[in-house]
Scaffold this active site. Sequence first.
Site, PDB file in Angstrom:
ATOM      1  N   GLU A  27       0.828  -1.220   0.000  1.00 57.63           N
ATOM      2  CA  GLU A  27       0.000   0.000   0.000  1.00 57.63           C
ATOM      3  C   GLU A  27       0.860   1.267   0.000  1.00 57.63           C
ATOM      4  O   GLU A  27       2.074   1.214   0.243  1.00 57.63           O
ATOM      5  CB  GLU A  27      -0.934   0.008   1.218  1.00 57.63           C
ATOM      6  CG  GLU A  27      -0.199   0.065   2.544  1.00 57.63           C
ATOM      7  CD  GLU A  27      -1.009   0.763   3.644  1.00 57.63           C
ATOM      8  OE1 GLU A  27      -1.500   1.888   3.419  1.00 57.63           O
ATOM      9  OE2 GLU A  27      -1.120   0.186   4.737  1.00 57.63           O
ATOM     10  N   LYS A 162      -3.585  -2.157  14.706  1.00 57.36           N
ATOM     11  CA  LYS A 162      -2.814  -1.192  15.488  1.00 57.36           C
ATOM     12  C   LYS A 162      -3.341  -1.094  16.902  1.00 57.36           C
ATOM     13  O   LYS A 162      -4.553  -1.103  17.117  1.00 57.36           O
ATOM     14  CB  LYS A 162      -2.940   0.188  14.867  1.00 57.36           C
ATOM     15  CG  LYS A 162      -1.935   0.467  13.828  1.00 57.36           C
ATOM     16  CD  LYS A 162      -2.382   1.676  13.089  1.00 57.36           C
ATOM     17  CE  LYS A 162      -3.848   1.476  12.730  1.00 57.36           C
ATOM     18  NZ  LYS A 162      -4.482   2.733  12.360  1.00 57.36           N
TER      19      LYS A 162
END
Length: 307
Positions: A27, A162
């Site tokens: 990405e 995360k």
Amino acid sequence: MRADQYLDIDAAVSEALARNQPVVALESTIISHGMPHPQNVDTALAVEDAVRNSGAVPATIAIIDGRLKVGLSAEDIEQLGRKGQQVIKTSRRDLPFVVARRETGATTVATTMIIAALAGIRVFATGGIGGVHRGAAETMDVSADLEELARTNVAVVCAGVKSVLDIGKTLEYLETKGVPVIGYRTDELPAFYARSSGHPVDYRVDTAEDIAIAMKTKWALGLHGGIVIGNPVPDEAALDSAEIDAVIDAAIVEMADQGISGKETTPFLLARIAEKTKGRSLATNIALVLNNARIAANVAAAYSALQ
Ligand code: PSU
Ligand code: MN
């Protein structure tokens, strides 16, 4: 009219795909919004090298002047890294506008999955996926990455969700959407900066071959959607989870005080955490992305071998 009219696949990538050789999608929001310059550019190039050294072809994905690019030049990567947050962070809802206006956009996990699938790439490596934010019961802040995982056939290697997110709620959401969450050589979902989160994964898998078999089986059954492969950060690069959690909690309070919300949330928190840990979180972030790239290359090779 077909979607691939907007697509430009780099020659090395299209050759590899035509020959059924392993390709790993990467990405670009992590470049523009996830890390400071110049570490973002150095990391993006090092991640491509890590994929190559592990026997696969890297395909970093972004939108350049409205074109969906699969495989970027070093110059494209430098531009994205230098422009940083001026580049449009492009998730699913943004994609038609960035293309129609011929703008340049960095792709999130969701948009990278969309473009990878269009190109025929089945394996994608990143740092951490988006998810359910803490306090989402109030804010409704749930990343479009999760919906994309529910519908697009790409396996995503990440260091877990995360730790700025609500890991438990993210796992609940993925369960609801039927997205398998695999632990690569671990029983727990990794917590990005730390190796474990206390949240068990659905399935522990210890080899790239077994991951590839699970991917093939899922899609052969007609079960659309992605797979999350949680790969813990290498031990020597991991941060202490109590310490990093305290830093994250403080950064979230600051974010609320400053009224930051929506798509600015993740970039703000990552930058604040890097400041507060004096760059140690950035070093950990770089190490885990490189590690994910290597595992993704192995999974891509195992998946190609099954075709
Ligand atoms: N996690 C990171 N760094 C990042 C991101 C996630 O450690 O840069 C980016 C990814 O591109 C991810 C996106 O898809 O943030 C999620 O943003 P949002 O929550 O706004 O959907
Ligand atoms: Mn969000």
